[in-house]
Write a protein that holds these residues in place. Structure first.
Motif, PDB file in Angstrom:
ATOM      1  N   GLY A   1       4.949   4.053   2.777  1.00 32.57           N
ATOM      2  CA  GLY A   1       4.421   2.703   2.543  1.00 32.57           C
ATOM      3  C   GLY A   1       5.548   1.721   2.343  1.00 32.57           C
ATOM      4  O   GLY A   1       5.636   1.040   1.324  1.00 32.57           O
TER       5      GLY A   1
ATOM      6  N   TYR B   1      -6.133  -3.171   3.962  1.00 37.53           N
ATOM      7  CA  TYR B   1      -5.143  -3.231   2.897  1.00 37.53           C
ATOM      8  C   TYR B   1      -5.339  -4.510   2.082  1.00 37.53           C
ATOM      9  O   TYR B   1      -5.255  -5.615   2.619  1.00 37.53           O
ATOM     10  CB  TYR B   1      -3.729  -3.152   3.499  1.00 37.53           C
ATOM     11  CG  TYR B   1      -2.648  -3.324   2.480  1.00 37.53           C
ATOM     12  CD1 TYR B   1      -2.550  -2.461   1.391  1.00 37.53           C
ATOM     13  CD2 TYR B   1      -1.742  -4.375   2.572  1.00 37.53           C
ATOM     14  CE1 TYR B   1      -1.580  -2.633   0.439  1.00 37.53           C
ATOM     15  CE2 TYR B   1      -0.757  -4.551   1.616  1.00 37.53           C
ATOM     16  CZ  TYR B   1      -0.682  -3.679   0.560  1.00 37.53           C
ATOM     17  OH  TYR B   1       0.278  -3.855  -0.402  1.00 37.53           O
TER      18      TYR B   1
ATOM     19  N   ARG C   1       6.940   3.694  -3.537  1.00 36.83           N
ATOM     20  CA  ARG C   1       6.661   2.775  -4.654  1.00 36.83           C
ATOM     21  C   ARG C   1       5.399   1.994  -4.319  1.00 36.83           C
ATOM     22  O   ARG C   1       5.308   1.358  -3.276  1.00 36.83           O
ATOM     23  CB  ARG C   1       7.853   1.818  -4.845  1.00 36.83           C
ATOM     24  CG  ARG C   1       7.702   0.903  -6.054  1.00 36.83           C
ATOM     25  CD  ARG C   1       8.968   0.092  -6.306  1.00 36.83           C
ATOM     26  NE  ARG C   1       9.173  -0.946  -5.307  1.00 36.83           N
ATOM     27  CZ  ARG C   1      10.319  -1.625  -5.152  1.00 36.83           C
ATOM     28  NH1 ARG C   1      11.349  -1.384  -5.925  1.00 36.83           N
ATOM     29  NH2 ARG C   1      10.418  -2.555  -4.221  1.00 36.83           N
TER      30      ARG C   1
ATOM     31  N   GLU D   1       5.311   3.046   7.577  1.00 38.91           N
ATOM     32  CA  GLU D   1       4.460   1.909   7.234  1.00 38.91           C
ATOM     33  C   GLU D   1       3.405   1.786   8.327  1.00 38.91           C
ATOM     34  O   GLU D   1       3.703   1.926   9.508  1.00 38.91           O
ATOM     35  CB  GLU D   1       5.338   0.641   7.136  1.00 38.91           C
ATOM     36  CG  GLU D   1       4.608  -0.674   7.099  1.00 38.91           C
ATOM     37  CD  GLU D   1       3.621  -0.812   5.939  1.00 38.91           C
ATOM     38  OE1 GLU D   1       3.980  -0.542   4.779  1.00 38.91           O
ATOM     39  OE2 GLU D   1       2.453  -1.184   6.215  1.00 38.91           O
TER      40      GLU D   1
ATOM     41  N   ASP E   1       0.178   6.007   9.710  1.00 42.65           N
ATOM     42  CA  ASP E   1      -0.471   6.180   8.419  1.00 42.65           C
ATOM     43  C   ASP E   1       0.257   7.323   7.679  1.00 42.65           C
ATOM     44  O   ASP E   1       0.639   8.311   8.304  1.00 42.65           O
ATOM     45  CB  ASP E   1      -1.940   6.559   8.644  1.00 42.65           C
ATOM     46  CG  ASP E   1      -2.752   6.465   7.367  1.00 42.65           C
ATOM     47  OD1 ASP E   1      -3.620   5.589   7.274  1.00 42.65           O
ATOM     48  OD2 ASP E   1      -2.509   7.286   6.441  1.00 42.65           O
ATOM     49  N   VAL E   2       0.432   7.175   6.371  1.00 41.02           N
ATOM     50  CA  VAL E   2       1.163   8.218   5.634  1.00 41.02           C
ATOM     51  C   VAL E   2       0.431   9.561   5.660  1.00 41.02           C
ATOM     52  O   VAL E   2       1.023  10.595   5.396  1.00 41.02           O
ATOM     53  CB  VAL E   2       1.444   7.818   4.160  1.00 41.02           C
ATOM     54  CG1 VAL E   2       2.355   6.611   4.086  1.00 41.02           C
ATOM     55  CG2 VAL E   2       0.164   7.603   3.397  1.00 41.02           C
TER      56      VAL E   2
END
Ligand SMILES: C[S@@+](CC[C@H](N)C(=O)[O-])C[C@H]1O[C@@H](n2cnc3c(N)ncnc32)[C@H](O)[C@@H]1O
Length: 274
Positions: free
Chosen positions: A50, A8, A117, A74, A101-102
């Motif tokens: 996230g 990230y 967002r 998250e 993880d999304v």
């Protein structure tokens, strides 16, 4: 101790967390009004993608009220630990956070809305994520995302050499790190490729000239400094990062005007009701 987060770009240091909190405070009214327009309201069960240190999840928790529920997702351990502490300190009993993880979310209980967002820009397959999470929604469920658009940012700061150099360096570093710098306007396509109706969209460009506003550039440059070095990009145009906040503030003050931030594009749609 800070644990590096190699996947990230912005990392998870305390400084980055504080930067996210300052940023979230500044743009909270824009996100709140966007969520209200999209139909986020009392009693709903909302999924926030996230979550970072929890600001969007807490904002959604305020809108859904005690009869509603927010699940924040998250991937980063340090960020989620801070999000949990902050939500508890703020007295939100209707928010929980999941560390995952999304791309790997599942739920036995449907949601009324999925929101996020500044998250889709970091994903390798945003369409796949939006498509699979839309399937976790009740019929007529809301899908609402805010993502950046850099075009007005880079255009509007052309007369301010230092501000412009800082913005361009962040843009170039993020682009090389694989961030989708066009995600804001691309939301139109992402929603439809994910099987959703074309979203309603708008963009707001925050403007400012106070030190809290102008420190965003040096703060982000500090966060991405390892990648600037990794990509062998030059800091020459912005100079010493320690003195950059004061030099930027001087440039902005001398302009007797305001400087732009990136455009915040909001896109929302609803799943079909049949
Ligand atoms: C720019 S921050 C935004 C945080 C928050 N949404 C806000 O607006 O304040 C992006 C967050 O997404 C997280 N993230 C990035 N990729 C992710 C993924 N694939 N799954 C889960 N979280 C992810 C990062 O760890 C980071 O905390």
């Amino acid at each position: 101790m800070n644990t590096p987060s190699p996947d990230y770009l912005l990392g998870n240091t305390d400084e980055e967390h504080q930067r996210l909190i300052r940023q979230a405070k500044r743009i909270a009214p824009i996100t709140e009004s966007f969520f209200r327009e999209a139909g986020i309201g009392p009693g709903q069960r909302v999924l926030d993608l996230g979550s970072g240190v929890g600001d969007v999840a807490m904002l959604a928790a305020k809108l859904v009220g005690p009869s509603g529920e927010v699940v924040g997702v998250e991937r980063d351990t340090r960020s989620i630990a801070r999000a949990i502490r902050r939500a508890a300190d703020a007295g939100y009993h209707n928010v929980t956070f999941r560390q995952t993880d999304v791309a790997q979310i599942s739920s036995y209980k449907p949601f009324d809305a999925v929101v996020g967002r500044y998250i889709l820009q970091f994903l390798p397959d945003p369409v796949g994520v939006v498509r699979s999470l839309s399937k976790l929604l009740n019929p007529g469920g809301v899908v609402a995302f805010q993502e950046p658009c850099w075009v007005p940012f880079l255009q509007l700061c052309r007369d301010l050499p230092l501000w412009s150099a800082g913005a361009s360096l962040i843009y170039e570093t993020s682009h090389r790190a694989g961030v989708n710098m066009r995600m804001g306007l691309t939301l139109h396509k992402v929603f439809q490729e994910a099987g959703l109706p074309a979203p309603k969209m708008h963009m707001e460009v925050p403007l400012g000239n106070d030190p809290d506003f102008t420190r965003w550039i040096p703060d982000v440059l500090c966060a991405v400094r390892p990648q600037i070095e990794q990509f062998r990009l030059s800091l020459d145009a912005v100079g010493d990062l320690d003195t950059l906040p004061a030099r930027l503030q001087k440039e902005v003050a001398a302009s007797h005007s305001v400087v732009p931030w990136f455009g915040i594009v909001g896109a929302w749609s609803r799943t079909g009701t049949t």
